[in-house]
Design a protein around this motif. Sequence first.
Motif, PDB file in Angstrom:
ATOM      1  N   HIS A   1       0.801  -1.227   0.000  1.00 31.85           N
ATOM      2  CA  HIS A   1       0.000   0.000   0.000  1.00 31.85           C
ATOM      3  C   HIS A   1       0.836   1.280   0.000  1.00 31.85           C
ATOM      4  CE1 HIS A   1      -2.322  -3.328   1.533  1.00 31.85           C
ATOM      5  NE2 HIS A   1      -3.445  -2.668   1.352  1.00 31.85           N
ATOM      6  N   GLY A   2       2.029   1.218   0.549  1.00 35.87           N
ATOM      7  CA  GLY A   2       2.856   2.414   0.678  1.00 35.87           C
ATOM      8  C   GLY A   2       3.261   3.044  -0.636  1.00 35.87           C
ATOM      9  N   TYR A   3       3.173   2.305  -1.746  1.00 36.11           N
ATOM     10  CA  TYR A   3       3.610   2.879  -3.021  1.00 36.11           C
ATOM     11  C   TYR A   3       2.710   4.030  -3.476  1.00 36.11           C
ATOM     12  CZ  TYR A   3       0.077   0.844  -6.189  1.00 36.11           C
ATOM     13  OH  TYR A   3      -1.092   0.549  -6.866  1.00 36.11           O
ATOM     14  N   PHE A   4       1.494   4.095  -2.936  1.00 36.51           N
ATOM     15  CA  PHE A   4       0.652   5.265  -3.237  1.00 36.51           C
ATOM     16  C   PHE A   4       0.038   5.892  -1.991  1.00 36.51           C
ATOM     17  CE2 PHE A   4      -2.504   1.939  -3.092  1.00 36.51           C
ATOM     18  CZ  PHE A   4      -3.702   2.543  -2.758  1.00 36.51           C
ATOM     19  N   MET A   5       0.082   5.182  -0.844  1.00 37.90           N
ATOM     20  CA  MET A   5      -0.503   5.699   0.389  1.00 37.90           C
ATOM     21  C   MET A   5       0.538   6.146   1.417  1.00 37.90           C
ATOM     22  SD  MET A   5      -3.614   2.950   0.949  1.00 37.90           S
ATOM     23  CE  MET A   5      -4.357   3.864   2.304  1.00 37.90           C
ATOM     24  N   GLY A   6       1.815   5.859   1.165  1.00 37.84           N
ATOM     25  CA  GLY A   6       2.846   6.220   2.135  1.00 37.84           C
ATOM     26  C   GLY A   6       2.754   5.361   3.394  1.00 37.84           C
ATOM     27  N   PRO A   7       3.167   5.918   4.550  1.00 36.34           N
ATOM     28  CA  PRO A   7       3.171   5.136   5.799  1.00 36.34           C
ATOM     29  C   PRO A   7       1.783   5.042   6.423  1.00 36.34           C
ATOM     30  CG  PRO A   7       3.994   7.322   6.238  1.00 36.34           C
ATOM     31  CD  PRO A   7       3.761   7.260   4.751  1.00 36.34           C
ATOM     32  N   THR A   8       0.894   4.333   5.744  1.00 37.61           N
ATOM     33  CA  THR A   8      -0.477   4.201   6.232  1.00 37.61           C
ATOM     34  C   THR A   8      -0.506   3.417   7.541  1.00 37.61           C
ATOM     35  OG1 THR A   8      -2.732   3.609   5.536  1.00 37.61           O
ATOM     36  CG2 THR A   8      -0.974   2.055   4.997  1.00 37.61           C
TER      37      THR A   8
END
Length: 267
Positions: A32-39
């Motif tokens: 998820h971090g590739y578009f949401m960052g440190p979710t």
Amino acid sequence: MQELNMDWGMKNRYHSVFNEKSGRTIFFAVDHGYFMGPTTGLEDMHKAIHPAIDYADALMLTRGALRNAVDPKLKKPISLRVSSGTSILNEDLLHEGISVGIEEAVRMNAAFVAFSVMVGTPASERDTILEFSKMVDAAERYGIPTLGVVAVGRGLDRDARYLSLATRMVGELGARLVKTYYCENFERVIETSLIPVVIAGGKKIPEKDALQMARDALDAGAIGVDMGRNVFQADDPVAMMRALAKLVHEDGSVEDAYAYYQELKGR
């Protein structure tokens, strides 16, 4: 069986993600971090991945996370995220193209390459479909199966009509496995798909509801689950992954799997 159209290397990679006894699979998605960052839940990638991955069959993540947060001694097969293009801040969410080349996937010892396909979004549909097709071509040359990820744009309904269309397209374009969302009348999605289907976990929901969704999808014909937020954002991610394994690989009921989760939680 689509397996008849695979060379030995691709068959070997393909089968590596499936449990030998059940024939099903649990992908642990932490890409998820590739578009949401440190979710939430992925602030510390190493902590998010270990030890929950011990109870999954495959790990789905980006090359950066793989290099920096995963012990290279890990024996689990890798589904490498190879598409990106926009962040969660962009109104045109997931307008994606190839962001990781096939040679890099080979270097990372990927068992699968994963690519998100947008169907029905005017600004990005054509671009992502054509880029996805290029990745399938490249992956096939190297004997690496492609996981096509059905990505639903804003304003589109996740119903059987839409998901059947998108899932079928992903198979027609050459993916070997498809990740799609669960919906009412999911049997139609399964019946019209050319390739095996795993369901996406989607947004975080209560643990018992996530287990029920997995059970319903399996009963409808899904070959496994690809869950992220419903594991790493659970009150106890390891307990949730073990409960999923009981349900998916031991064909457990929702009640048994949830009771198992409650028993393990907080240990």
